[in-house]
Enzyme design. Sequence first.
Site, short mmCIF file in Angstrom:
data_model
loop_
_atom_site.label_atom_id
_atom_site.label_comp_id
_atom_site.label_asym_id
_atom_site.label_seq_id
_atom_site.Cartn_x
_atom_site.Cartn_y
_atom_site.Cartn_z
CG ASP A 56 -2.01 -3.88 -5.06
OD1 ASP A 56 -1.80 -3.17 -4.06
OD2 ASP A 56 -2.90 -4.75 -5.10
CB CYS A 61 -15.93 -8.37 -28.76
SG CYS A 61 -15.15 -9.97 -28.48
CB CYS A 82 -20.00 -11.32 -27.07
SG CYS A 82 -18.72 -10.06 -27.23
CG ASP A 106 -4.17 -2.01 1.46
OD1 ASP A 106 -3.18 -2.13 0.71
OD2 ASP A 106 -5.33 -2.17 1.06
CB CYS A 163 -17.42 -13.05 -30.10
SG CYS A 163 -16.98 -13.27 -28.36
N1 GUN Z 1 -6.15 -6.21 -4.38
C1 GUN Z 1 -7.39 -6.70 -4.12
N2 GUN Z 1 -7.87 -6.23 -2.95
C2 GUN Z 1 -6.92 -5.42 -2.45
C3 GUN Z 1 -6.83 -4.62 -1.25
O1 GUN Z 1 -7.74 -4.58 -0.41
N3 GUN Z 1 -5.68 -3.89 -1.09
C4 GUN Z 1 -4.66 -3.92 -2.00
N4 GUN Z 1 -3.58 -3.17 -1.78
N5 GUN Z 1 -4.72 -4.67 -3.12
C5 GUN Z 1 -5.84 -5.40 -3.33
ZN ZN Z 2 -16.75 -11.24 -27.41
#
Ligand code: GUN
Ligand code: ZN
Length: 579
Positions: free
Chosen positions: A95, A279, A277, A130, A282
């Site tokens: 990201d 898993c 749960c 963005d 747990c």
């Molecule tokens: N992480 C959570 N929401 C967003 C988003 O709208 N754009 C980007 N790039 N990362 C995010």
């Molecule tokens: Zn669990």
Amino acid sequence: MASEFLFEFEIKDKDIAARICKLKINGKELETPSLMPVYNPNKPLITPKEMKREFGCEILMANSYIILKNEELRNNILRDGIHKFMNFNGIIATDSGSYQLMEYGNITATNKEIIEFQEKIGSDIGSFLDIPTLPNAYKPRALEQLKITLERAREARNAKFLVNAGIQGSTYLDLREMAAREIGREFRLCAVGGIVRLMENYRFSDLVEIISVIKRNIPINRVVHAFGMGHPMAFSLSIALGCDLFDSAAYALYAENFRYITASGTKRLDELEYLPCSCPVCSKYGLELKELPERERVRELARHNLYVSFEEINKIKEAIKENNLWEFLGMRCRAHPELLSGLKRLTEQKWLADLDPITKKSAFYLQGPESKNRTEVVNVKKRLKRVYSENRREVAPFGKIPAEISDVYPFNSFNSLREWGKKKNENKIEYKISDIEKIRKIMDYQFGSGAGELIADNVRIKRSRKTKRIRWIYEEKELIASVRASDHFIIPKMPLAEKLHKRFKYPKLRVVIHDDAIPFVLEGKSVFAKFVEEIDPKLRARDEVLIVDKNDKLLRTGTLILSPREVVDFDRGIAVRVR
Ligand code: GUN
Ligand code: ZN
């Protein structure tokens, strides 16, 4: 289209607008819908190696902005590349710092810098910067931020990674539509952005509307990522609308606050008296999970949170395979009133019916008021107009259906279709109906008014010796059609296909294929989506179709695997299975 690198995406199975797909990026394969756990190298809770070994994780996400801003990390990753640094050979998505932009209002890097940095460290999937405009923002501001986002998207067009292209526009559907059209034209991976707050505030019906407007305005072969959606509560609704990827930082963030995720909501660990749960976490600790030293407790809680998130994805995939995703949604969405509003909003999305298969592997269960507006009901009601009959039978929620087609899916789910509190077979009227009348009405229902007349008075109808059900239709000694046991759909053989071809004019019931595919079709090989030139838009996935060449010469019959919209947009995968 943006820069060229290895990318393949094809549908394997489907239900409603949900799809199970094969996604291939840079030679690495992944089945979607899929969860990308977020890994933060500054706060390592579960290592990428553990994610792969313990959770079967093939794709993960990291934040390139966090890396860029930490000198030591930055230098190490620039030297080794991100795969080696993380010791992970699956798909790595990064990201851009948009999330930090949303949380803190500003960041200290430009769009260009961040894109170049992701290229340098070798991200398989990267993002531009963005702007995640908040829900219900002042509209002129939402528009202004969207324009900047679209400008930044243009700067990412030639990036050396698969661009995870954020679609913004706050809660304004007209802005979302505009953004979706522009982003959808250029990018193969489209992300529903700016939805974290909606999730946090349980605004699931807004979420349904936003995902819907985006899906309606991008080509259906785009991979769709729900950005920042990490809570399994919302997975089924989003997948039903056609989302393919999710990223979860939630598993770790919730764990840090001692919160225990379940598929129907979040609990506080210290308030639990029973663990819902089994898993590995747990099972191992039971309630002693609460007594672990803090660091260990956070880590184990993160593991539990990740287990339930992956488990939910698997349950949804199984529901897609069994074609009972609506039933799954009915169950999940009763966990919270806002989820139920989301489900109601989902049933208002008429575009879903075009993508839904016309016959399914599981019976139709009437679960509640929302069942009356399911995609199957929309499709069936259109087809019921094709059939005239005086022998009517009430089958909720479809209304009065011709008694002759009672054995056809979904009416054959008779016991599952009882209204609340009614007894088995209550009010069931018995009609005396001949086999030939049944076949004629099923023909009308399946192919169109008048198709029934193609069944001559002198056909011979044979029943299965075992089940006593209608199975084969002969004209003289020639088999002209069979009737499928599971859903009573008619499977025409060539003699009947020729009559259908004559009775219904082009382009009805037809899939027109490219000349190059003719020899393969004549050998009985499947038709791939890229060889389809034209298709009757009224067809539905799993319909029986006529395969013709561009001069409308009938070649074969087959079963349509995808919906017409998918056949047109996808250039990979099987479109028609030839008989
Ligand atoms: N992480 C959570 N929401 C967003 C988003 O709208 N754009 C980007 N790039 N990362 C995010
Ligand atoms: Zn669990």
